[in-house]
Design an enzyme around this catalytic site. Sequence first.
Site, PDB file in Angstrom:
ATOM      1  N   ASP A  88      -1.494  -5.036   4.821  1.00  0.00           N
ATOM      2  CA  ASP A  88      -2.026  -4.510   3.551  1.00  0.00           C
ATOM      3  C   ASP A  88      -1.065  -3.481   2.982  1.00  0.00           C
ATOM      4  O   ASP A  88      -0.231  -2.915   3.705  1.00  0.00           O
ATOM      5  CB  ASP A  88      -3.429  -3.911   3.728  1.00  0.00           C
ATOM      6  CG  ASP A  88      -3.449  -2.667   4.624  1.00  0.00           C
ATOM      7  OD1 ASP A  88      -2.702  -2.639   5.629  1.00  0.00           O
ATOM      8  OD2 ASP A  88      -4.212  -1.729   4.318  1.00  0.00           O
ATOM      9  N   GLU A 158      -4.935  -0.827   7.211  1.00  0.00           N
ATOM     10  CA  GLU A 158      -4.305   0.425   7.630  1.00  0.00           C
ATOM     11  C   GLU A 158      -4.322   1.460   6.508  1.00  0.00           C
ATOM     12  O   GLU A 158      -4.591   2.634   6.731  1.00  0.00           O
ATOM     13  CB  GLU A 158      -2.858   0.192   8.087  1.00  0.00           C
ATOM     14  CG  GLU A 158      -2.286   1.345   8.915  1.00  0.00           C
ATOM     15  CD  GLU A 158      -1.692   2.486   8.091  1.00  0.00           C
ATOM     16  OE1 GLU A 158      -1.527   3.589   8.623  1.00  0.00           O
ATOM     17  OE2 GLU A 158      -1.405   2.280   6.887  1.00  0.00           O
TER      18      GLU A 158
HETATM   19  N1  BES Z   1       3.356   3.915   7.608  1.00  0.00           N
HETATM   20  C1  BES Z   1       2.602   4.996   7.088  1.00  0.00           C
HETATM   21  C2  BES Z   1       2.732   6.262   7.922  1.00  0.00           C
HETATM   22  C3  BES Z   1       4.126   6.816   8.121  1.00  0.00           C
HETATM   23  C4  BES Z   1       5.157   6.596   7.226  1.00  0.00           C
HETATM   24  C5  BES Z   1       4.347   7.585   9.228  1.00  0.00           C
HETATM   25  C6  BES Z   1       6.416   7.122   7.454  1.00  0.00           C
HETATM   26  C7  BES Z   1       5.595   8.134   9.452  1.00  0.00           C
HETATM   27  C8  BES Z   1       6.629   7.891   8.576  1.00  0.00           C
HETATM   28  C9  BES Z   1       1.127   4.585   7.006  1.00  0.00           C
HETATM   29  O1  BES Z   1       0.990   3.318   6.400  1.00  0.00           O
HETATM   30  C10 BES Z   1       0.380   5.564   6.141  1.00  0.00           C
HETATM   31  O2  BES Z   1       0.571   5.541   4.958  1.00  0.00           O
HETATM   32  N2  BES Z   1      -0.474   6.423   6.735  1.00  0.00           N
HETATM   33  C11 BES Z   1      -1.281   7.338   5.971  1.00  0.00           C
HETATM   34  C12 BES Z   1      -2.567   7.642   6.700  1.00  0.00           C
HETATM   35  C13 BES Z   1      -3.619   6.580   6.633  1.00  0.00           C
HETATM   36  C14 BES Z   1      -4.859   7.038   7.367  1.00  0.00           C
HETATM   37  C15 BES Z   1      -3.962   6.157   5.234  1.00  0.00           C
HETATM   38  C16 BES Z   1      -0.577   8.639   5.751  1.00  0.00           C
HETATM   39  O3  BES Z   1       0.254   9.061   6.556  1.00  0.00           O
HETATM   40  O4  BES Z   1      -0.869   9.268   4.726  1.00  0.00           O
HETATM   41 MN    MN Z   2       2.353   1.942   7.154  1.00  0.00          MN
HETATM   42 MN    MN Z   3       1.199   3.584   4.186  1.00  0.00          MN
END
Ligand code: BES
Ligand code: MN
Ligand code: MN
Length: 462
Positions: A88, A158
Amino acid sequence: MSETQNYIQENKQRFLDELCDLLKIASISADPAYSKDVLNCADAVAKHLKEAGADQVEVCETKGYPIVYGEKIIDPKLPTVLVYGHYDVQPPDPLELWESGPFEPVIKTTPLHPEGAVFARGSADDKGQFFMHVKAFEAMMKTNSLPCNVKFIIEGEEEVGSESLGDWISENKEKLKNDVILISDTHIYSNEQPTVTTGLRGLSYVEVEVEGPNRDLHSGLYGGAVPNPIHVLSRMIAQLIDEDGRITIDGFYDNVEEVSLEERAEMNKLKDDPEGFKKSIGLNGVEGEKGYTTLERTSIRPTLDANGIWGGYTGEGAKTVIPSKAFAKISMRLVPYQTPEEITEKFTKYFHKIAPENVKVKVTPHHGGMPYVLPSDSEEFLAAKKAMEKAFGKEVLPYRSGGSIPITALFEKVLGSKSVLMGFGLDSDAIHSPNEHYGLFNFYKGIESIPYFFEYYTDLKK
Ligand code: BES
Ligand code: MN
Ligand code: MN
């Protein structure tokens, strides 16, 4: 060059073409208008896994979007690597800021990507990254060089909090049994200084509401004599961080892991480039918690940010009004050993405490997640470091990231295994932003590194 690496070199263009097809699917999990596309994307992922040589490929139904599963068990006595990723993507808006359509992938060069980058929503987060695993797996299968067992779970929620995945892994513990979890959904420090991510921050996310008068008021008749919820909310938010960049919430730092000076010196070996950093985001100065570098502020320290604020009249022209209510969304990034429950509770108490008596406030918690750390002396880390060193021909350092992947802590709790965060993006890839892109150099280095990880990890376990 090994047969596997040869196969990768010979099929490079096709791998990229296939990725571009996947990027054309608008699998936006947050927007129900795209549910068909999300489902189509799950089917496309399943097809790729099957064609690459996976068995038991299944599009597993959940309360939300399906989880795509596949595996190749060559010998139950050998170790099993579980690959996790997400198909997604984030909504692409604001659309007008994209230079090309978010779901019409194009290859362009940039100063950081002289070899080209593919521009599309999801290119770096996370289609381009989980697809490296599918292609590396294909290469190992086609050249008879898969050294251990592999399982894949590619989920579709995710970006909206992985709600279905938590239950699903608890219900499928036996099926998901593994020795290590391998994830490419993070970034490296730079193409010149590759890194393995050894930490992710946790998250606590709240929405707040301040209510003043029981209806919107004429700002001429009432202004200056009543609490304006926008002013009150702004003051309250401003009060959450002090002059030294410290968060003022009572007990906020109680459980924060104090990273030793040695470890801080070690992590600050990553060449900080303050000028480049400022320039890349159009700033002439940075700010943050006193006593810490930018690298530390964005990794080992907890932070608080308002993500959105609204209330009153925001349409065309002017309307003279004092709104009844004002709202904001606030996120807090957490570090070991803070928990989202603890921090959400402390925030709620404090927000009520600092509210003036003439308004009502409400705090509504959203999804959260635990921080995660992988020790840099663990065998999981060492296998990833060695694999990337082989592919990049450079020393690879540990790197703690500021982002969050809440499922990693849950994987450890439910399945008992460590996650290796071997991501290949750059922080400038504009994930969640207009013009998201993923470097071709990074895409191919990732595909090259993965078979090495499988090989080194299997050797370590012998
Ligand atoms: N892939 C990201 C997280 C990420 C990106 C970690 C780059 C480290 C380096 C993930 O898809 C994301 O966007 N996570 C969200 C949290 C989630 C609960 C929606 C975030 O970090 O804001
Ligand atoms: Mn991600
Ligand atoms: Mn993300």
